[in-house]
Design an enzyme around this catalytic site. Structure first.
Site, PDB file in Angstrom:
ATOM      1  N   ARG A   1       0.789  -1.233   0.000  1.00  0.00           N
ATOM      2  CA  ARG A   1       0.000   0.000   0.000  1.00  0.00           C
ATOM      3  C   ARG A   1       0.823   1.286   0.000  1.00  0.00           C
ATOM      4  NH1 ARG A   1      -5.571  -0.842   1.240  1.00  0.00           N
ATOM      5  NH2 ARG A   1      -6.027  -2.644  -0.043  1.00  0.00           N
TER       6      ARG A   1
ATOM      7  N   HIS B   1      16.556  -9.168   4.600  1.00  0.00           N
ATOM      8  CA  HIS B   1      17.184  -9.677   3.372  1.00  0.00           C
ATOM      9  C   HIS B   1      16.814  -8.720   2.228  1.00  0.00           C
ATOM     10  CE1 HIS B   1      18.248 -13.561   0.955  1.00  0.00           C
ATOM     11  NE2 HIS B   1      18.485 -12.490   0.214  1.00  0.00           N
TER      12      HIS B   1
ATOM     13  N   ARG C   1      16.658  -7.351  -1.204  1.00  0.00           N
ATOM     14  CA  ARG C   1      16.957  -7.892  -2.539  1.00  0.00           C
ATOM     15  C   ARG C   1      17.052  -6.725  -3.527  1.00  0.00           C
ATOM     16  NH1 ARG C   1      14.338 -12.855  -0.757  1.00  0.00           N
ATOM     17  NH2 ARG C   1      15.793 -14.527  -1.230  1.00  0.00           N
TER      18      ARG C   1
ATOM     19  N   GLU D   1      21.154 -10.259   5.464  1.00  0.00           N
ATOM     20  CA  GLU D   1      21.548 -11.356   4.588  1.00  0.00           C
ATOM     21  C   GLU D   1      21.337 -10.960   3.135  1.00  0.00           C
ATOM     22  OE1 GLU D   1      19.005 -14.487   6.169  1.00  0.00           O
ATOM     23  OE2 GLU D   1      17.484 -14.038   4.670  1.00  0.00           O
TER      24      GLU D   1
ATOM     25  N   THR E   1      12.933 -17.121  -3.686  1.00  0.00           N
ATOM     26  CA  THR E   1      13.532 -17.140  -2.344  1.00  0.00           C
ATOM     27  C   THR E   1      14.852 -17.899  -2.445  1.00  0.00           C
ATOM     28  OG1 THR E   1      13.163 -17.771  -0.038  1.00  0.00           O
ATOM     29  CG2 THR E   1      12.243 -19.246  -1.691  1.00  0.00           C
TER      30      THR E   1
ATOM     31  N   HIS F   1      15.409 -21.426   6.863  1.00  0.00           N
ATOM     32  CA  HIS F   1      14.532 -21.614   5.696  1.00  0.00           C
ATOM     33  C   HIS F   1      13.500 -22.703   5.955  1.00  0.00           C
ATOM     34  CE1 HIS F   1      13.273 -20.521   1.757  1.00  0.00           C
ATOM     35  NE2 HIS F   1      14.241 -19.642   1.712  1.00  0.00           N
ATOM     36  N   ASP F   2      12.257 -22.289   5.894  1.00  0.00           N
ATOM     37  CA  ASP F   2      11.123 -23.220   6.048  1.00  0.00           C
ATOM     38  C   ASP F   2      11.083 -23.923   7.402  1.00  0.00           C
ATOM     39  OD1 ASP F   2      10.000 -22.793   3.419  1.00  0.00           O
ATOM     40  OD2 ASP F   2      11.759 -23.858   2.663  1.00  0.00           O
TER      41      ASP F   2
ATOM     42  N   GLY G   1      11.152 -16.560   9.093  1.00  0.00           N
ATOM     43  CA  GLY G   1      10.281 -15.477   8.649  1.00  0.00           C
ATOM     44  C   GLY G   1       8.904 -15.933   8.231  1.00  0.00           C
ATOM     45  N   HIS G   2       8.845 -16.719   7.169  1.00  0.00           N
ATOM     46  CA  HIS G   2       7.573 -17.019   6.519  1.00  0.00           C
ATOM     47  C   HIS G   2       6.562 -17.671   7.471  1.00  0.00           C
ATOM     48  CE1 HIS G   2       5.090 -17.646   2.969  1.00  0.00           C
ATOM     49  NE2 HIS G   2       4.849 -18.868   3.420  1.00  0.00           N
TER      50      HIS G   2
HETATM   51  N1  PXP Z   1      17.792 -17.801   5.736  1.00  0.00           N
HETATM   52  C1  PXP Z   1      17.953 -17.284   4.509  1.00  0.00           C
HETATM   53  C2  PXP Z   1      19.322 -17.192   3.944  1.00  0.00           C
HETATM   54  C3  PXP Z   1      16.841 -16.815   3.781  1.00  0.00           C
HETATM   55  O1  PXP Z   1      17.013 -16.307   2.569  1.00  0.00           O
HETATM   56  C4  PXP Z   1      15.562 -16.892   4.362  1.00  0.00           C
HETATM   57  C5  PXP Z   1      14.380 -16.364   3.613  1.00  0.00           C
HETATM   58  O2  PXP Z   1      14.556 -15.021   3.303  1.00  0.00           O
HETATM   59  C6  PXP Z   1      15.451 -17.434   5.647  1.00  0.00           C
HETATM   60  C7  PXP Z   1      16.576 -17.902   6.313  1.00  0.00           C
HETATM   61  C8  PXP Z   1      14.139 -17.560   6.349  1.00  0.00           C
HETATM   62  O3  PXP Z   1      13.333 -18.465   5.665  1.00  0.00           O
HETATM   63  P1  PXP Z   1      11.773 -18.568   5.998  1.00  0.00           P
HETATM   64  O4  PXP Z   1      11.173 -17.247   5.575  1.00  0.00           O
HETATM   65  O5  PXP Z   1      11.309 -19.714   5.176  1.00  0.00           O
HETATM   66  O6  PXP Z   1      11.643 -18.784   7.470  1.00  0.00           O
END
Ligand code: PXP
Length: 238
Positions: free
Chosen positions: A19, A44, A46, A71, A101, A191-192, A214-215
């Site tokens: 928004r 992160h 980008r 990162e 990602t 990640h995940d 994060g996600h």
């Molecule tokens: N580590 C790295 C290097 C990532 O790029 C990400 C996603 O931006 C994460 C951790 C976190 O992953 P998730 O969002 O799946 O928890």
């Protein structure tokens, strides 16, 4: 052994950007994560700035009182941003500019010279350097020789196969972490990771220093509220 929870706030920035204004307030969100117990904040940025904008970084760097982790792929623009706003930790990730990602780690043999050069530059500013790695013990020697302090194990593959065979999913992570520690490197992961797989991962990978999430945490915050979600993740790490 304590494992720190670093909350990756990219998804909240994505909602904000939908928004145009600072709503939800990304900076308040970072402070609230800390207030509710998170021990770090990760961003992160980008190249397309689709979530974290470069202009967010100096603001967050001043506000964050826990560990600030930036990162990303060490392009010239990224390096200028990080050097101008030194975080506690910089996690280097070999993601392509158009990647949905991050989905794989560095090849510490092929990318050795670049990693060594970038690591020395970051360390000259007192920044701790971590590099994103697949769970592959063969990548550790290159990481150590490049001078990094830590590795972040890419847990996307683990998360995918966890429901089928937990043991098989974590085996190489355990091994890679052990070899990394034998080389004097600290071990992070990310990640995940989510409420189903995090406790098991933490129990299996000894000496895990930090997870960056994060996600799933953002999705859980929608259902449970941010304070509850953070407490639930911290609970998995006890
Ligand atoms: N580590 C790295 C290097 C990532 O790029 C990400 C996603 O931006 C994460 C951790 C976190 O992953 P998730 O969002 O799946 O928890």
């Amino acid at each position: 052994m304590m494992t720190r929870l670093s909350v990756n706030i990219n998804k909240v920035a994505l909602i904000r950007n939908a928004r145009g204004a600072n709503y939800p307030d990304l900076y308040k969100f970072a402070l609230d994560c800390e207030r509710y117990g998170a021990q770090g904040i990760t961003v992160h940025p980008r190249p397309d700035e689709r979530h974290i904008k470069y202009s967010d970084v100096p603001i967050l760097r001043d506000l964050v009182r826990t560990e600030f982790n930036i990162e990303g792929n060490p392009t010239d623009d990224f390096m200028a941003l990080v050097m101008a706003n030194p975080p506690h930790q910089c996690t280097l990730v070999p993601d392509a500019p158009d990647a949905l990602t991050s989905d794989s780690g560095w090849n510490t043999v092929k990318d050795f010279d670049r990693l060594k050069e970038v690591t020395a530059k970051l360390k000259s500013k007192g920044i701790r350097v971590s590099i994103f790695l697949d769970p592959d013990p063969a990548m550790i020697e290159g990481a150590a020789n490049a001078g990094v302090d830590r590795i972040e194990l890419y847990t996307g593959g683990f998360a995918k196969t966890f429901e089928g065979d937990k043991e098989a999913a974590v085996k190489l992570h355990r091994k890679t972490a052990k070899v990394a520690q034998e080389h004097g490197l600290g071990v992070n992961a990310g990640h995940d990771l989510n409420l189903s797989n995090l406790r098991f991962y933490k129990e299996q990978v000894e000496g895990l220093l930090e997870v960056s999430i994060g996600h799933a945490l953002t999705v859980d915050a929608l259902y449970f509220g941010l304070e509850n979600a953070i407490q639930m993740y911290l609970n998995c790490l006890k």
